[in-house]
Design a protein around this motif. Structure first.
Motif, PDB file in Angstrom:
ATOM      1  N   TRP A   1       0.983  -1.367  -0.192  1.00  0.00           N
ATOM      2  CA  TRP A   1      -0.066   0.060  -0.105  1.00  0.00           C
ATOM      3  C   TRP A   1       0.737   1.348  -0.288  1.00  0.00           C
ATOM      4  CZ3 TRP A   1      -4.542   0.642  -1.634  1.00  0.00           C
ATOM      5  CH2 TRP A   1      -5.592  -0.086  -1.484  1.00  0.00           C
ATOM      6  N   PHE A   2       2.015   1.191   0.629  1.00  0.00           N
ATOM      7  CA  PHE A   2       2.919   2.184   0.876  1.00  0.00           C
ATOM      8  C   PHE A   2       3.426   2.884  -0.651  1.00  0.00           C
ATOM      9  CE2 PHE A   2       7.498   3.694   0.739  1.00  0.00           C
ATOM     10  CZ  PHE A   2       7.356   4.838   1.114  1.00  0.00           C
ATOM     11  N   VAL A   3       3.892   1.673  -1.425  1.00  0.00           N
ATOM     12  CA  VAL A   3       4.362   1.810  -2.972  1.00  0.00           C
ATOM     13  C   VAL A   3       3.296   2.294  -3.971  1.00  0.00           C
ATOM     14  CG1 VAL A   3       4.916   0.703  -4.864  1.00  0.00           C
ATOM     15  CG2 VAL A   3       5.989   0.200  -2.747  1.00  0.00           C
ATOM     16  N   ILE A   4       1.902   1.842  -3.390  1.00  0.00           N
ATOM     17  CA  ILE A   4       0.753   2.466  -4.381  1.00  0.00           C
ATOM     18  C   ILE A   4       0.533   4.008  -4.064  1.00  0.00           C
ATOM     19  CG2 ILE A   4      -1.860   2.234  -4.704  1.00  0.00           C
ATOM     20  CD1 ILE A   4      -1.358  -0.825  -4.211  1.00  0.00           C
ATOM     21  N   VAL A   5       0.406   4.376  -2.758  1.00  0.00           N
ATOM     22  CA  VAL A   5       0.295   5.516  -2.421  1.00  0.00           C
ATOM     23  C   VAL A   5       1.318   6.650  -2.880  1.00  0.00           C
ATOM     24  CG1 VAL A   5      -0.142   7.151  -0.516  1.00  0.00           C
ATOM     25  CG2 VAL A   5      -1.272   4.930  -0.475  1.00  0.00           C
ATOM     26  N   LEU A   6       2.534   6.004  -2.567  1.00  0.00           N
ATOM     27  CA  LEU A   6       3.712   6.758  -3.334  1.00  0.00           C
ATOM     28  C   LEU A   6       4.009   7.175  -4.668  1.00  0.00           C
ATOM     29  CD1 LEU A   6       6.507   8.137  -2.762  1.00  0.00           C
ATOM     30  CD2 LEU A   6       7.586   5.752  -2.942  1.00  0.00           C
ATOM     31  N   ILE A   7       3.553   5.931  -5.620  1.00  0.00           N
ATOM     32  CA  ILE A   7       3.648   6.122  -7.002  1.00  0.00           C
ATOM     33  C   ILE A   7       2.203   7.010  -7.243  1.00  0.00           C
ATOM     34  CG2 ILE A   7       3.076   4.839  -9.202  1.00  0.00           C
ATOM     35  CD1 ILE A   7       4.597   2.576  -8.009  1.00  0.00           C
ATOM     36  N   GLY A   8       1.404   6.898  -6.731  1.00  0.00           N
ATOM     37  CA  GLY A   8       0.090   7.695  -6.865  1.00  0.00           C
ATOM     38  C   GLY A   8       0.540   9.107  -6.741  1.00  0.00           C
ATOM     39  N   ALA A   9       1.337   9.535  -5.640  1.00  0.00           N
ATOM     40  CA  ALA A   9       1.729  10.857  -5.283  1.00  0.00           C
ATOM     41  C   ALA A   9       2.630  11.232  -6.269  1.00  0.00           C
ATOM     42  CB  ALA A   9       2.216  10.997  -3.899  1.00  0.00           C
ATOM     43  N   VAL A  10       3.562  10.412  -6.823  1.00  0.00           N
ATOM     44  CA  VAL A  10       4.458  10.910  -7.814  1.00  0.00           C
ATOM     45  C   VAL A  10       3.740  11.253  -9.093  1.00  0.00           C
ATOM     46  CG1 VAL A  10       6.407  10.178  -9.110  1.00  0.00           C
ATOM     47  CG2 VAL A  10       6.321   9.862  -6.554  1.00  0.00           C
ATOM     48  N   LEU A  11       2.799  10.530  -9.559  1.00  0.00           N
ATOM     49  CA  LEU A  11       2.133  10.842 -10.808  1.00  0.00           C
ATOM     50  C   LEU A  11       1.372  12.158 -10.633  1.00  0.00           C
ATOM     51  CD1 LEU A  11       0.739   7.074 -11.706  1.00  0.00           C
ATOM     52  CD2 LEU A  11       2.547   8.558 -13.078  1.00  0.00           C
ATOM     53  N   GLY A  12       0.582  12.124  -9.251  1.00  0.00           N
ATOM     54  CA  GLY A  12      -0.110  13.425  -9.276  1.00  0.00           C
ATOM     55  C   GLY A  12       0.944  14.638  -9.261  1.00  0.00           C
ATOM     56  N   TYR A  13       2.074  14.364  -8.747  1.00  0.00           N
ATOM     57  CA  TYR A  13       2.863  15.546  -8.894  1.00  0.00           C
ATOM     58  C   TYR A  13       3.520  15.799 -10.311  1.00  0.00           C
ATOM     59  CZ  TYR A  13       7.482  17.913  -8.449  1.00  0.00           C
ATOM     60  OH  TYR A  13       8.693  18.995  -8.624  1.00  0.00           O
ATOM     61  N   MET A  14       3.490  14.934 -11.056  1.00  0.00           N
ATOM     62  CA  MET A  14       3.902  15.136 -12.576  1.00  0.00           C
ATOM     63  C   MET A  14       2.881  15.661 -13.307  1.00  0.00           C
ATOM     64  SD  MET A  14       5.734  11.402 -13.450  1.00  0.00           S
ATOM     65  CE  MET A  14       6.269  11.960 -15.055  1.00  0.00           C
ATOM     66  N   VAL A  15       1.554  15.485 -12.826  1.00  0.00           N
ATOM     67  CA  VAL A  15       0.499  16.062 -13.652  1.00  0.00           C
ATOM     68  C   VAL A  15       0.402  17.763 -13.018  1.00  0.00           C
ATOM     69  CG1 VAL A  15      -2.326  16.591 -13.549  1.00  0.00           C
ATOM     70  CG2 VAL A  15      -0.946  14.387 -13.784  1.00  0.00           C
ATOM     71  N   LEU A  16       0.734  18.018 -11.793  1.00  0.00           N
ATOM     72  CA  LEU A  16       0.742  19.450 -11.313  1.00  0.00           C
ATOM     73  C   LEU A  16       1.727  20.223 -11.862  1.00  0.00           C
ATOM     74  CD1 LEU A  16      -0.932  18.755  -7.895  1.00  0.00           C
ATOM     75  CD2 LEU A  16      -2.086  19.659  -9.970  1.00  0.00           C
ATOM     76  N   SER A  17       2.966  19.294 -12.199  1.00  0.00           N
ATOM     77  CA  SER A  17       4.269  20.291 -12.392  1.00  0.00           C
ATOM     78  C   SER A  17       4.440  20.512 -13.776  1.00  0.00           C
ATOM     79  CB  SER A  17       5.454  19.354 -12.032  1.00  0.00           C
ATOM     80  OG  SER A  17       6.663  19.817 -12.469  1.00  0.00           O
ATOM     81  N   PRO A  18       4.662  21.839 -14.214  1.00  0.00           N
ATOM     82  CA  PRO A  18       4.679  22.353 -15.476  1.00  0.00           C
ATOM     83  C   PRO A  18       5.885  21.731 -16.267  1.00  0.00           C
ATOM     84  CG  PRO A  18       4.405  23.966 -14.080  1.00  0.00           C
ATOM     85  CD  PRO A  18       4.519  22.965 -13.255  1.00  0.00           C
ATOM     86  N   SER A  19       6.841  21.101 -15.541  1.00  0.00           N
ATOM     87  CA  SER A  19       7.891  20.441 -16.084  1.00  0.00           C
ATOM     88  C   SER A  19       7.534  19.032 -16.615  1.00  0.00           C
ATOM     89  CB  SER A  19       9.149  20.564 -15.311  1.00  0.00           C
ATOM     90  OG  SER A  19       9.536  21.613 -14.854  1.00  0.00           O
ATOM     91  N   TYR A  20       6.648  18.360 -16.099  1.00  0.00           N
ATOM     92  CA  TYR A  20       6.255  16.906 -16.425  1.00  0.00           C
ATOM     93  C   TYR A  20       5.057  16.872 -17.102  1.00  0.00           C
ATOM     94  CZ  TYR A  20      10.702  16.478 -13.802  1.00  0.00           C
ATOM     95  OH  TYR A  20      12.022  16.553 -13.347  1.00  0.00           O
ATOM     96  N   ARG A  21       4.209  17.830 -16.946  1.00  0.00           N
ATOM     97  CA  ARG A  21       2.711  17.782 -17.221  1.00  0.00           C
ATOM     98  C   ARG A  21       2.512  17.195 -18.581  1.00  0.00           C
ATOM     99  NH1 ARG A  21       0.601  22.918 -16.407  1.00  0.00           N
ATOM    100  NH2 ARG A  21       0.562  22.516 -14.191  1.00  0.00           N
ATOM    101  N   TYR A  22       3.258  17.676 -19.608  1.00  0.00           N
ATOM    102  CA  TYR A  22       3.029  17.374 -21.027  1.00  0.00           C
ATOM    103  C   TYR A  22       3.350  15.705 -21.132  1.00  0.00           C
ATOM    104  CZ  TYR A  22       3.622  16.980 -25.951  1.00  0.00           C
ATOM    105  OH  TYR A  22       3.560  16.739 -27.402  1.00  0.00           O
ATOM    106  N   GLU A  23       4.560  15.270 -20.366  1.00  0.00           N
ATOM    107  CA  GLU A  23       4.781  14.005 -20.881  1.00  0.00           C
ATOM    108  C   GLU A  23       3.758  12.993 -20.032  1.00  0.00           C
ATOM    109  OE1 GLU A  23       6.805  16.405 -20.129  1.00  0.00           O
ATOM    110  OE2 GLU A  23       8.582  16.517 -21.557  1.00  0.00           O
ATOM    111  N   THR A  24       3.456  13.372 -18.948  1.00  0.00           N
ATOM    112  CA  THR A  24       2.612  12.648 -18.129  1.00  0.00           C
ATOM    113  C   THR A  24       1.016  12.471 -18.790  1.00  0.00           C
ATOM    114  OG1 THR A  24       3.392  13.510 -16.079  1.00  0.00           O
ATOM    115  CG2 THR A  24       1.566  12.308 -15.912  1.00  0.00           C
ATOM    116  N   LEU A  25       0.600  13.519 -19.389  1.00  0.00           N
ATOM    117  CA  LEU A  25      -0.527  13.770 -20.118  1.00  0.00           C
ATOM    118  C   LEU A  25      -0.473  12.845 -21.304  1.00  0.00           C
ATOM    119  CD1 LEU A  25      -2.017  17.253 -19.728  1.00  0.00           C
ATOM    120  CD2 LEU A  25      -2.759  15.163 -18.496  1.00  0.00           C
ATOM    121  N   MET A  26       0.562  12.676 -22.238  1.00  0.00           N
ATOM    122  CA  MET A  26       0.795  12.172 -23.420  1.00  0.00           C
ATOM    123  C   MET A  26       0.725  10.564 -23.059  1.00  0.00           C
ATOM    124  SD  MET A  26       0.964  14.008 -26.047  1.00  0.00           S
ATOM    125  CE  MET A  26      -0.361  14.824 -25.054  1.00  0.00           C
TER     126      MET A  26
END
Length: 461
Positions: A407-432
């Motif tokens: 569960w820790f890994v699931i939550v951590l990865i979910g948080a990182v993916l959320g950070y990528m969506v919110l971050s202008p530096s990684y948003r485009y790649e994440t959405l693609m």
């Protein structure tokens, strides 16, 4: 007259080949070249980024190891996702993984071709890329033993290079290197402190470094083509912690001790080359170029093998064209190998025909695939263990502190993916990546609906 037995993948990999692949599988060009960008982003605190990413990969590999020991399979996590979550999950993640590796094949072919072109300018870069891909495709088509032999020697070169680098740099920071005055660890705090750009840069560094580790899961695919695969998977999974500690954390620690993180030439020449230049090692560029060429060729070799086995597994499960499961007399999924190679050729052609345009767009679609694969592995292990528990099966190789670390890994990865969506530096790649994953998922759901309708029509008739 009895019908011939269906052909199957052969146990063509030797124990030493699988062991070497498991040791050096995560040593790629990302370590030798890509680490420079990561260091320039986070400073010496990049060590924390590698540590966080390394722990995440260690936990994911443990979860994957639990499922793979229970059921070694060339489809690996794609097969487990299909069983634990649903066929749609196995279909989606399998095709995403194949998509990732065929693009990696193109990237590595281009990188290797650029090095060879710099050595022999009279030969165009595109021709070198074509020749490299054709040669590795040929070796993969002959037999899995050929793949194992090439990968064994590629891996051995990488391991020897890393160990030699660690010895040289270790002598330097200890004050025993005769060719340059470079001792101690003062660079860890000398240029704005250990964390000059704040903790946000450390998180950004995690997103860069996590992809350096991607590929560790290949051993669970390769082990299916060796004798006693369960023991090989168990041993390879236990090796992960040592590989991360020695090859990544120790080598990067030595680099940030010797090279200032804000050194203007760091990103231009790469972290390993810059460290050797500071130590006045003769022929530093040539040596690093040779090792990087071996690393990218190794990554291509592994990528072609992995992509073809995933495509074969999809074909075997009816989730790819049936021809993809065709196996030669030597036990090689030839159609899957050729199909994956042709996809790599298309990527190279697009890069050279439309430089910086379409190929850059295609690469952006792989930006978060590694994290999605890790997330699916974690969810699959969570559900698979629950299924095994209900069936009274006790896994021979277990994930630590289940279910809390899962569960820790699931939550951590979910948080990182959320950070990528919110971050202008990684948003485009994440959405693609989300767009490609969504397309794969839509295809999976449409297939499922058509199969249900077909079954209803047959039942009615």
């Amino acid at each position: 007259m009895a019908s011939p037995e269906p052909r199957a993948l052969k146990h063509g990999l030797t124990s030493r080949q699988v062991s070497m692949i498991s040791i050096a599988g995560i040593i790629g060009a990302g370590l030798f070249i890509g680490s420079s960008k990561a260091i320039a982003t986070a400073g010496p605190a990049i060590l924390l980024s590698y540590l966080i990413a390394g722990v995440l990969v260690l936990l994911v590999m443990r979860m994957l190891g639990e499922m793979a020991v229970a059921n070694p399979n060339s489809g690996s996590f794609s097969t487990y996702a299909g069983r634990a979550i649903g066929p749609w999950a196995g279909f989606t993640i399998g095709w995403l993984y194949w998509w990732f590796w065929v693009l990696v094949i193109s990237v590595e072919a281009i990188a290797g071709a650029d090095i060879l072109h710099a050595w022999i300018p009279t030969v165009p870069s595109w021709l070198f890329a074509f020749l490299i891909m054709a040669a590795l495709s040929g070796t993969n088509l002959v037999s899995v033993r050929n793949f194992g032999a090439f990968e064994y020697w590629f891996s051995l070169v990488k391991v020897v290079a890393i160990i030699a680098f660690i010895v040289v740099c270790g002598l330097a920071i200890s004050g025993y290197w005769p060719l340059a005055q470079a001792s101690g660890v003062s660079n860890l705090n000398a240029h704005g402190g250990f964390m000059p750009n704040g903790f946000g840069a450390v998180l950004g560094g995690v997103l860069v470094t996590i992809f350096s580790f991607f590929g560790a899961e290949i051993v669970t695919i390769a082990a299916g083509e060796t004798a006693n695969p369960k023991e090989k998977i168990r041993r390879a999974t236990n090796f992960v912690v040592y590989r991360i500690a020695v090859f990544y954390l120790l080598s990067i620690f030595l680099i940030v001790c010797l090279v200032a993180w804000d050194d203007p030439t760091l990103v231009q020449v790469g972290s390993f080359q810059r460290a050797l230049e500071i130590l006045n090692v003769p022929g530093a560029k040539l040596m690093v170029d040779i090792v990087v060429l071996v690393a990218v060729t190794s990554c291509m070799n592994s990528g072609l093998y992995t992509a073809s086995r995933m495509l074969y597994s999809l074909g075997e499960r009816g989730e790819a064209p049936r021809k993809a499961k065709h196996i030669s007399r030597n036990g090689v999924p030839t159609v899957a190998v050729v199909g994956s190679t042709l996809a790599g050729f298309v990527g190279c052609f697009v890069n050279y025909a439309l430089p910086g345009q379409v190929f850059g767009f295609l690469l952006s679609t792989t930006g978060a695939i590694a994290l999605i694969v890790y997330l699916v592995i974690a969810v699959s292990q969570l559900r698979m263990r629950s299924i095994m528990t209900k069936q009274g099966i006790d896994p021979a190789f277990k994930m630590w502190l289940y279910p809390w670390l899962t569960w820790f890994v699931i939550v951590l990865i979910g948080a990182v993916l959320g950070y990528m969506v919110l971050s202008p530096s990684y948003r485009y790649e994440t959405l693609m990546t989300a767009a490609v994953a969504g397309t794969m998922l839509l295809i999976a759901l449409v297939r499922k609906k058509s199969e249900v309708n077909h079954y209803k029509i047959e039942s009615f008739s």
